[in-house]
Motif scaffolding. Sequence first.
Motif, short mmCIF file in Angstrom:
data_model
loop_
_atom_site.label_atom_id
_atom_site.label_comp_id
_atom_site.label_asym_id
_atom_site.label_seq_id
_atom_site.Cartn_x
_atom_site.Cartn_y
_atom_site.Cartn_z
N THR A 1 0.67 -1.17 -0.16
CA THR A 1 0.03 -0.11 -0.18
C THR A 1 0.69 1.14 -0.05
OG1 THR A 1 -0.09 0.04 2.42
CG2 THR A 1 -1.82 -1.06 1.27
N ARG A 2 0.19 2.12 -0.19
CA ARG A 2 0.80 3.71 -0.23
C ARG A 2 0.76 4.15 1.18
NH1 ARG A 2 2.85 4.55 -4.81
NH2 ARG A 2 1.83 3.93 -6.66
N SER B 1 -0.77 6.50 2.37
CA SER B 1 -2.19 7.03 2.26
C SER B 1 -3.16 5.78 2.79
CB SER B 1 -2.82 7.66 1.00
OG SER B 1 -2.83 6.75 -0.04
N VAL C 1 -1.35 -0.70 -3.86
CA VAL C 1 -0.29 -0.36 -4.94
C VAL C 1 -0.74 -1.67 -5.81
CG1 VAL C 1 2.01 -0.45 -5.94
CG2 VAL C 1 1.36 0.69 -3.68
N GLN D 1 11.31 0.60 -3.30
CA GLN D 1 10.47 1.67 -2.89
C GLN D 1 9.85 1.41 -1.57
OE1 GLN D 1 7.16 2.39 -5.67
NE2 GLN D 1 8.72 3.08 -7.27
N VAL E 1 4.80 1.86 0.60
CA VAL E 1 5.25 2.77 -0.52
C VAL E 1 5.17 4.29 0.14
CG1 VAL E 1 5.96 3.41 -2.59
CG2 VAL E 1 5.14 1.03 -2.03
#
Length: 131
Positions: free
Chosen positions: A38-39, A41, A45, A105, A130
Amino acid sequence: MRPHPALLAAVLLTACGSLVDTKDTSGRHYAIVRGTVTRASGAPVANAQVGISCVGVASDPFGLTVDANANGAFETDVYAPSAFAPLPGPTYVCRVLTPYTGIPQAQRSVTISVSPDFKTRPVNAVALVVP
Protein backbone atom coordinates in the motif's frame (compact mmCIF):
# COMPACT_ATOMS: atom_id res chain seq x y z
CA MET A 1 25.64 -3.47 -14.52
CA ARG A 2 25.59 -6.99 -13.06
CA PRO A 3 22.43 -8.39 -11.40
CA HIS A 4 22.48 -8.86 -7.64
CA PRO A 5 23.06 -12.57 -6.80
CA ALA A 6 19.97 -12.72 -4.56
CA LEU A 7 17.76 -11.33 -7.31
CA LEU A 8 19.31 -13.68 -9.85
CA ALA A 9 18.52 -16.57 -7.48
CA ALA A 10 14.98 -15.24 -7.15
CA VAL A 11 14.51 -15.20 -10.90
CA LEU A 12 15.93 -18.70 -11.26
CA LEU A 13 13.75 -20.11 -8.50
CA THR A 14 10.71 -18.41 -9.96
CA ALA A 15 11.43 -19.89 -13.36
CA CYS A 16 12.34 -23.35 -12.06
CA GLY A 17 10.54 -23.68 -8.76
CA SER A 18 6.90 -23.52 -9.76
CA LEU A 19 6.42 -27.27 -9.38
CA VAL A 20 6.35 -28.08 -5.67
CA ASP A 21 6.92 -31.75 -4.91
CA THR A 22 4.88 -32.35 -1.76
CA LYS A 23 5.89 -36.03 -1.52
CA ASP A 24 9.64 -35.46 -1.15
CA THR A 25 10.38 -34.48 2.46
CA SER A 26 14.18 -34.78 2.33
CA GLY A 27 15.14 -31.66 4.27
CA ARG A 28 12.93 -29.19 2.43
CA HIS A 29 10.94 -26.49 4.21
CA TYR A 30 7.71 -24.74 3.26
CA ALA A 31 5.77 -21.62 4.18
CA ILE A 32 3.21 -19.20 2.81
CA VAL A 33 4.02 -15.50 2.63
CA ARG A 34 0.90 -13.37 2.35
CA GLY A 35 0.80 -9.61 2.36
CA THR A 36 -0.15 -6.26 0.96
CA VAL A 37 1.55 -3.37 -0.76
CA THR A 38 0.00 0.00 0.00
CA ARG A 39 0.91 3.66 -0.16
CA ALA A 40 1.32 5.69 3.04
CA SER A 41 -2.23 6.99 2.38
CA GLY A 42 -3.54 3.41 2.62
CA ALA A 43 -4.29 3.14 -1.11
CA PRO A 44 -3.28 -0.22 -2.63
CA VAL A 45 -0.38 -0.44 -5.07
CA ALA A 46 -1.90 -2.46 -7.91
CA ASN A 47 0.23 -5.14 -9.56
CA ALA A 48 3.31 -4.39 -7.43
CA GLN A 49 6.29 -6.64 -8.05
CA VAL A 50 7.40 -8.23 -4.75
CA GLY A 51 10.74 -9.97 -4.20
CA ILE A 52 11.54 -12.25 -1.26
CA SER A 53 15.16 -13.16 -0.51
CA CYS A 54 15.89 -15.45 2.46
CA VAL A 55 18.86 -16.89 4.33
CA GLY A 56 19.11 -19.70 6.82
CA VAL A 57 22.15 -21.32 8.42
CA ALA A 58 24.33 -20.61 5.38
CA SER A 59 24.81 -17.06 4.15
CA ASP A 60 23.78 -17.98 0.60
CA PRO A 61 20.31 -16.58 -0.16
CA PHE A 62 17.45 -18.16 -2.03
CA GLY A 63 14.47 -16.21 -3.26
CA LEU A 64 11.38 -15.84 -5.33
CA THR A 65 9.13 -13.20 -6.82
CA VAL A 66 5.39 -12.65 -6.87
CA ASP A 67 3.12 -9.97 -8.32
CA ALA A 68 0.44 -8.33 -6.19
CA ASN A 69 -3.09 -8.22 -7.57
CA ALA A 70 -5.12 -5.09 -8.41
CA ASN A 71 -5.83 -4.62 -4.67
CA GLY A 72 -2.14 -4.74 -3.71
CA ALA A 73 -2.49 -8.21 -2.14
CA PHE A 74 -0.04 -11.03 -2.76
CA GLU A 75 0.43 -14.62 -1.63
CA THR A 76 3.05 -17.18 -2.52
CA ASP A 77 4.33 -20.54 -1.38
CA VAL A 78 7.93 -20.47 -0.19
CA TYR A 79 9.73 -23.67 -1.09
CA ALA A 80 13.20 -23.88 0.43
CA PRO A 81 15.40 -26.50 -1.23
CA SER A 82 17.17 -28.89 1.13
CA ALA A 83 20.53 -27.17 0.48
CA PHE A 84 19.23 -24.11 2.39
CA ALA A 85 18.92 -25.32 5.99
CA PRO A 86 16.76 -23.09 8.19
CA LEU A 87 17.74 -21.37 11.41
CA PRO A 88 16.42 -22.85 14.68
CA GLY A 89 12.67 -22.59 15.00
CA PRO A 90 12.70 -23.50 12.07
CA THR A 91 12.85 -20.04 10.49
CA TYR A 92 14.49 -18.01 7.73
CA VAL A 93 15.43 -14.34 7.83
CA CYS A 94 13.99 -12.71 4.71
CA ARG A 95 14.10 -9.37 2.97
CA VAL A 96 10.78 -8.53 1.31
CA LEU A 97 10.86 -5.64 -1.13
CA THR A 98 9.07 -3.89 -3.96
CA PRO A 99 9.86 -3.62 -6.79
CA TYR A 100 12.23 -6.55 -7.11
CA THR A 101 14.16 -4.85 -9.90
CA GLY A 102 15.82 -1.47 -9.57
CA ILE A 103 15.82 0.58 -6.38
CA PRO A 104 13.34 -0.70 -3.77
CA GLN A 105 10.55 1.73 -2.87
CA ALA A 106 9.65 -0.28 0.23
CA GLN A 107 11.35 -3.13 2.06
CA ARG A 108 11.13 -5.05 5.32
CA SER A 109 13.31 -7.55 7.06
CA VAL A 110 11.17 -10.35 8.50
CA THR A 111 11.60 -13.74 10.10
CA ILE A 112 9.36 -16.35 8.53
CA SER A 113 8.39 -19.61 10.18
CA VAL A 114 8.61 -22.74 8.04
CA SER A 115 7.60 -26.38 8.30
CA PRO A 116 9.20 -29.52 6.86
CA ASP A 117 5.63 -30.65 6.03
CA PHE A 118 3.94 -28.96 3.07
CA LYS A 119 0.49 -29.66 4.51
CA THR A 120 1.21 -27.77 7.75
CA ARG A 121 3.21 -24.88 6.28
CA PRO A 122 2.66 -21.72 8.34
CA VAL A 123 1.27 -18.45 7.00
CA ASN A 124 3.52 -15.41 7.44
CA ALA A 125 2.05 -11.91 7.01
CA VAL A 126 4.01 -8.98 5.58
CA ALA A 127 2.83 -5.42 4.92
CA LEU A 128 4.88 -3.17 2.65
CA VAL A 129 4.18 0.57 2.66
CA VAL A 130 5.44 2.69 -0.23
CA PRO A 131 6.01 6.32 0.85
